[in-house]
Design an enzyme around this catalytic site. Structure first.
Site, PDB file in Angstrom:
ATOM      1  N   THR A  41       9.113  48.847  51.549  1.00  0.00           N
ATOM      2  CA  THR A  41       9.824  50.132  51.569  1.00  0.00           C
ATOM      3  C   THR A  41       9.525  50.947  52.821  1.00  0.00           C
ATOM      4  OG1 THR A  41       9.870  50.114  49.166  1.00  0.00           O
ATOM      5  CG2 THR A  41      10.181  52.247  50.209  1.00  0.00           C
ATOM      6  N   ILE A  47      18.952  50.931  56.224  1.00  0.00           N
ATOM      7  CA  ILE A  47      20.414  51.014  56.123  1.00  0.00           C
ATOM      8  C   ILE A  47      20.819  51.155  54.655  1.00  0.00           C
ATOM      9  CG2 ILE A  47      22.610  49.864  56.663  1.00  0.00           C
ATOM     10  CD1 ILE A  47      20.684  50.488  59.106  1.00  0.00           C
ATOM     11  N   HIS A  49      23.407  50.050  52.788  1.00  0.00           N
ATOM     12  CA  HIS A  49      24.446  49.047  53.055  1.00  0.00           C
ATOM     13  C   HIS A  49      25.727  49.324  52.288  1.00  0.00           C
ATOM     14  CE1 HIS A  49      22.238  46.242  55.540  1.00  0.00           C
ATOM     15  NE2 HIS A  49      21.198  46.347  54.737  1.00  0.00           N
TER      16      HIS A  49
HETATM   17  C1  LIG Z   1      12.868  43.350  57.305  1.00  0.00           C
HETATM   18  C2  LIG Z   1      13.522  44.025  56.136  1.00  0.00           C
HETATM   19  C3  LIG Z   1      14.710  44.741  56.298  1.00  0.00           C
HETATM   20  C4  LIG Z   1      15.325  45.355  55.212  1.00  0.00           C
HETATM   21  N1  LIG Z   1      16.396  46.163  55.419  1.00  0.00           N
HETATM   22  C5  LIG Z   1      16.978  46.779  54.371  1.00  0.00           C
HETATM   23  C6  LIG Z   1      18.063  47.670  54.565  1.00  0.00           C
HETATM   24  O1  LIG Z   1      18.421  47.994  55.690  1.00  0.00           O
HETATM   25  N2  LIG Z   1      18.676  48.182  53.476  1.00  0.00           N
HETATM   26  C7  LIG Z   1      18.300  47.861  52.220  1.00  0.00           C
HETATM   27  O2  LIG Z   1      18.958  48.299  51.275  1.00  0.00           O
HETATM   28  N3  LIG Z   1      17.230  47.073  51.999  1.00  0.00           N
HETATM   29  C8  LIG Z   1      16.554  46.552  53.050  1.00  0.00           C
HETATM   30  N4  LIG Z   1      15.459  45.772  52.856  1.00  0.00           N
HETATM   31  C9  LIG Z   1      14.991  45.556  51.493  1.00  0.00           C
HETATM   32  C10 LIG Z   1      14.145  46.712  50.994  1.00  0.00           C
HETATM   33  O3  LIG Z   1      13.232  47.142  51.973  1.00  0.00           O
HETATM   34  C11 LIG Z   1      13.417  46.243  49.752  1.00  0.00           C
HETATM   35  O4  LIG Z   1      14.350  45.675  48.873  1.00  0.00           O
HETATM   36  C12 LIG Z   1      12.694  47.348  49.023  1.00  0.00           C
HETATM   37  O5  LIG Z   1      11.914  48.114  49.888  1.00  0.00           O
HETATM   38  C13 LIG Z   1      11.838  46.709  47.949  1.00  0.00           C
HETATM   39  O6  LIG Z   1      11.118  47.695  47.282  1.00  0.00           O
HETATM   40  P1  LIG Z   1      10.030  47.288  46.224  1.00  0.00           P
HETATM   41  O7  LIG Z   1       9.573  48.536  45.590  1.00  0.00           O
HETATM   42  O8  LIG Z   1      10.539  46.196  45.368  1.00  0.00           O
HETATM   43  O9  LIG Z   1       8.867  46.587  47.071  1.00  0.00           O
HETATM   44  P2  LIG Z   1       7.701  47.209  47.968  1.00  0.00           P
HETATM   45  O10 LIG Z   1       8.145  48.357  48.745  1.00  0.00           O
HETATM   46  O11 LIG Z   1       7.120  46.060  48.722  1.00  0.00           O
HETATM   47  O12 LIG Z   1       6.662  47.737  46.901  1.00  0.00           O
HETATM   48  C14 LIG Z   1       5.844  46.884  46.126  1.00  0.00           C
HETATM   49  C15 LIG Z   1       4.532  47.597  45.900  1.00  0.00           C
HETATM   50  O13 LIG Z   1       3.736  46.864  44.994  1.00  0.00           O
HETATM   51  C16 LIG Z   1       2.388  47.018  45.379  1.00  0.00           C
HETATM   52  N5  LIG Z   1       1.593  45.937  44.790  1.00  0.00           N
HETATM   53  C17 LIG Z   1       1.647  44.617  45.077  1.00  0.00           C
HETATM   54  N6  LIG Z   1       0.731  43.941  44.359  1.00  0.00           N
HETATM   55  C18 LIG Z   1       0.085  44.846  43.586  1.00  0.00           C
HETATM   56  C19 LIG Z   1      -0.975  44.770  42.641  1.00  0.00           C
HETATM   57  N7  LIG Z   1      -1.574  43.611  42.340  1.00  0.00           N
HETATM   58  N8  LIG Z   1      -1.384  45.911  42.036  1.00  0.00           N
HETATM   59  C20 LIG Z   1      -0.825  47.104  42.327  1.00  0.00           C
HETATM   60  N9  LIG Z   1       0.180  47.241  43.242  1.00  0.00           N
HETATM   61  C21 LIG Z   1       0.634  46.124  43.861  1.00  0.00           C
HETATM   62  C22 LIG Z   1       2.457  46.942  46.901  1.00  0.00           C
HETATM   63  O14 LIG Z   1       1.313  47.491  47.515  1.00  0.00           O
HETATM   64  C23 LIG Z   1       3.716  47.739  47.185  1.00  0.00           C
HETATM   65  O15 LIG Z   1       3.463  49.095  47.422  1.00  0.00           O
HETATM   66  C24 LIG Z   1      14.788  45.197  53.919  1.00  0.00           C
HETATM   67  C25 LIG Z   1      13.579  44.507  53.758  1.00  0.00           C
HETATM   68  C26 LIG Z   1      12.924  43.969  54.856  1.00  0.00           C
HETATM   69  C27 LIG Z   1      11.598  43.344  54.671  1.00  0.00           C
END
Ligand SMILES: Cc1cc2nc3c(=O)[nH]c(=O)nc-3n(C[C@H](O)[C@H](O)[C@H](O)COP(=O)(O)OP(=O)(O)OC[C@H]3O[C@@H](n4cnc5c(N)ncnc54)[C@H](O)[C@@H]3O)c2cc1C
Length: 487
Positions: A41, A47, A49
Site C-alpha cells: 500500500t 493509480i 484504475h
Molecule cells: C508495484 C505495484 C504497483 C501497483 N499499482 C497499483 C495501482 O496503481 N493501482 C491499484 O489499484 N493497485 C496497485 N497495486 C496493488 C495495490 O498496491 C495492492 O493491491 C494493495 O496495496 C494491497 O493492499 P493489502 O492491504 O492487501 O496489502 P499490504 O499493503 O501489503 O498490507 C498487508 C499488511 O499485512 C502485514 N502483515 C503481513 N504479515 C503479517 C503478520 N504475520 N502479522 C501481522 N501483520 C502482517 C504487512 O506488514 C502489511 O502491512 C500495485 C502493487 C504493486 C506492488
C-alpha cells in the site's frame, strides 16, 4: 473477546476495519510493522484504475470499476487525496485493434466512460507526448490518489470509531478452539470469533496457520523512479503503454502532489520483503520512458523505490470464507487492489454477514476525518525563510523547507490515535522530508518535534531500520546513464 480480528493494516485491512466501525462489532487490527501502510500500500503506482484491463472472468476484473466509483465519496469523507485525471493507453502502431479489444473488455466490466481517440485529441489531452503516438484508449474517470494517506485515513477514522490497532504485533500462530480463534502474535494472545487474513505477500503463510494451503503468493517486484515536485505538472492523465504478459507495463504519471512518477518494471526473481532498487532496472525504466516523454530530466530524480506485488498462484484475487468456518482469506490482492479496495470491503462485509456476524449500527459513527496537509503551491524560498528560522515551538514555524511543512501540521499528525515512531511515518502523513533534499535539512528538526511531543528520545537506529534500504542514489544514476551514452 473480539468479534473480528484483522491481520494486516494495508489498504485492505484498514478499509474493512473502517467499514466495520459503522457497526457495534468489536474489531482489532494486528500489524507486524511499526506503522500502518508499510506493505504494497505504500509502494505502488497510486493509480485509481479505470477497470478495463482485467478480464471479466476474473474477480479483479469485476471489482475494479465498482471500487473506482467510490473514491470521490471516500475522499470527501476522509481527505486522503484523490483526483480524477483520466488515463490513456497509447500505441505507436497504425493498428488500433488491440486497443479495441481492451475496450470491449472494459465494456464487459461495465465501464461507461471509454473511447478510442486519434492523434489530434491525444495531443489536446497530452501536448507533451511524442508525436509518434497514433491511437489511445481514453478512460475519463480513472485517476490518481495518495495510497498510503488513504490507509492512514482509514485507520485513523476506524480508531476514532472504536477499532483497536496493535502495531508491531506479528501474528505467529492461529488456533481454532470451539467457536472462536486464538490468535498469537510476538506480543500477546487475542481471541476473536472471525479472523480476516489481509496480510498481503504473507497471506499464504497466515492461511497455512489454520491448515488452508490452497494457494501460494509468488512475489513480483516493481521498481519506480520519482522526480521532484512540479515535474509531474505537464502530465495531465495517467499514460500506459500496451500491456505485456507481466502486467500493465511502465507508466508515466504525476503523483497527487505533482511529482513525475515512472515505472514499474516487473521481475519474479525477488524475495517478499526485498524492496531494494537496482541501477540497471532504474536506468531501463528511464530509457523506456524517455522515448515517449522527452521532457524527463534525470537531474530531477529524487528517489527510487520498489513495491512487491502479492500475486497469487491463481493469478486472481482470492476473497472467501475458507473451509475453516469464520476464517476469511483476502489474498492475491495485486493491482488493481488499491482501486478495488472499496468493493473488496463490501464483498467481505457480505461474507461476514453470511457467516453469521450480526452488525448492529453504531449510532456514534463519524465518517469524517480532517486532512493533515492539503495540496498547495510552494512559495518562493525568499518568502518562507523568516518562518524557517523561527525557533522550535513558534507558531507558523516551517520545519521542512522543500515541502514547506509547518510545525503545527507535524504536531497534528502525531496525535491522531496512531503513535508515529519514525520520521518516515511523519513523512507519509505531512510530506516533511519528501522533497528534493530527502530530509537532509529537516530530519533532525522533525525528530526535535517528535521528541518534544512524545517526551521521549527517538532512536536513530530504529528509525533507519524502519525506513527502507539500498536505494539507487542520484549521483550513481547520472554516472550510469552517462556511461551508457558513451558506450
Ligand atoms: C508495484 C505495484 C504497483 C501497483 N499499482 C497499483 C495501482 O496503481 N493501482 C491499484 O489499484 N493497485 C496497485 N497495486 C496493488 C495495490 O498496491 C495492492 O493491491 C494493495 O496495496 C494491497 O493492499 P493489502 O492491504 O492487501 O496489502 P499490504 O499493503 O501489503 O498490507 C498487508 C499488511 O499485512 C502485514 N502483515 C503481513 N504479515 C503479517 C503478520 N504475520 N502479522 C501481522 N501483520 C502482517 C504487512 O506488514 C502489511 O502491512 C500495485 C502493487 C504493486 C506492488
Amino acid at each position: 473477546m473480539y468479534d473480528v480480528i484483522i491481520i494486516g493494516a494495508g489498504i485492505i485491512g484498514t478499509s474493512i476495519a473502517r467499514e466495520l466501525s459503522k457497526s457495534k462489532a468489536k474489531v482489532l487490527i494486528l500489524e507486524k510493522s511499526v506503522d500502518v501502510s508499510m506493505g504494497a500500500t505504500k509502494a505502488n503506482s497510486a493509480i485509481v484504475h479505470g477497470g478495463f484491463a482485467e478480464k471479466h472472468s476474473a474477480l479483479k476484473g469485476r471489482l475494479c470499476y465498482k471500487g473506482r466509483i467510490q473514491f470521490k465519496r471516500l475522499d470527501e469523507e476522509l481527505h486522503f487525496g484523490f483526483e480524477e485525471t483520466g488515463s490513456l493507453i497509447i500505441t505507436m502502431d497504425d493498428d488500433k485493434e488491440p486497443l479495441e479489444k481492451i475496450m470491449e473488455n472494459g465494456l464487459l466490466n461495465g465501464l461507461p466512460d471509454l473511447s478510442i481517440i486519434g492523434p489530434e485529441e491525444i495531443r489536446k489531452i497530452e501536448p507533451e507526448l511524442t508525436e509518434d503516438v497514433k491511437w489511445a484508449l481514453y478512460c475519463k474517470g480513472a485517476g490518481i490518489c495518495s495510497p498510503y494517506e488513504m490507509a492512514i485515513a482509514m485507520a485513523e477514522n476506524a480508531i476514532r470509531n472504536g477499532v483497536r490497532l496493535e502495531l508491531e504485533n506479528k501474528v505467529t500462530a492461529i488456533k481454532k478452539e470451539d467457536e472462536h480463534f486464538k490468535v498469537t502474535s510476538d506480543k500477546g494472545e487475542y481471541e476473536g470469533s472471525y479472523v480476516i487474513n489481509a496480510a498481503g505477500v504473507h497471506s499464504d503463510e497466515i492461511s497455512k496457520m489454520v491448515g488452508v494451503d490452497n494457494f501460494e503468493i509468488l512475489p513480483r517486484s516493481g521498481e519506480y523512479i520519482l522526480f521532484t515536485r512540479g515535474t509531474g505538472d505537464p502530465i495531465n492523465t495517467v499514460i500506459f503503454q500496451m500491456p505485456t504478459k507481466l502486467g500493465k507495463g511502465v507508466l508515466v504519471a504525476s503523483t497527487y502532489y505533482g511529482n513525475l512518477l515512472i515505472g514499474p518494471d516487473a521481475t519474479d526473481f525477488t524475495e517478499k520483503e526485498d524492496t531494494s532498487t537496482h541501477i540497471e532496472r532504474i536506468a531501463n525504466i528511464y530509457g523506456q520512458t524517455k522515448e515517449l516523454y522527452t521532457k524527463i530530466d534525470p537531474r530531477k530524480f529524487i528517489r527510487s523505490f520498489t513495491g512487491i506485488r502479492a500475486r497469487s498462484s491463481t493469478d486472481d484475487f482470492i476473497i472467501e470464507e475458507t473451509t475453516v468456518k469464520g476464517f476469511i482469506n483476502i489474498a492475491g490482492i495485486q493491482s488493481p487492489g488499491l482501486t478495488s479496495s472499496p468493493a473488496i470491503t463490501e464483498m467481505v462485509i457480505g461474507i461476514l454477514k453470511d457467516a453469521g456476524l450480526e452488525l448492529e449500527t453504531n449510532p456514534d459513527f463519524d465518517p469524517y476525518r480532517k486532512p493533515i496537509v492539503t495540496k498547495k503551491p510552494l512559495k518562493p524560498l525568499k518568502e518562507i525563510t523568516p518562518f524557517i528560522e523561527l525557533p522550535l515551538g513558534s507558531k507558523d514555524r516551517i520545519v521542512c523547507r522543500c515541502e514547506q511543512v509547518r510545525e503545527d501540521e507535524i504536531v497534528d499528525a502525531l496525535h491522531r490515535g496512531i503513535k508515529v515512531k519514525t520520521v518516515d511515518g511523519v513523512k507519509r502523513r505531512t510530506r516533511a522530508s519528501m522533497g528534493w533534499c530527502q530530509g537532509e535539512f529537516c530530519k533532525s528538526r522533525i525528530i526535535e518535534v517528535m521528541e518534544r511531543e512524545y517526551g521521549e528520545k527517538i532512536d536513530p537506529k530504529f528509525d533507519i531500520e524502519h525506513s527502507g534500504v539500498n536505494r539507487v542514489q542520484k549521483s550513481d544514476l547520472l554516472e550510469y546513464l552517462k556511461s551508457l551514452e558513451e558506450e
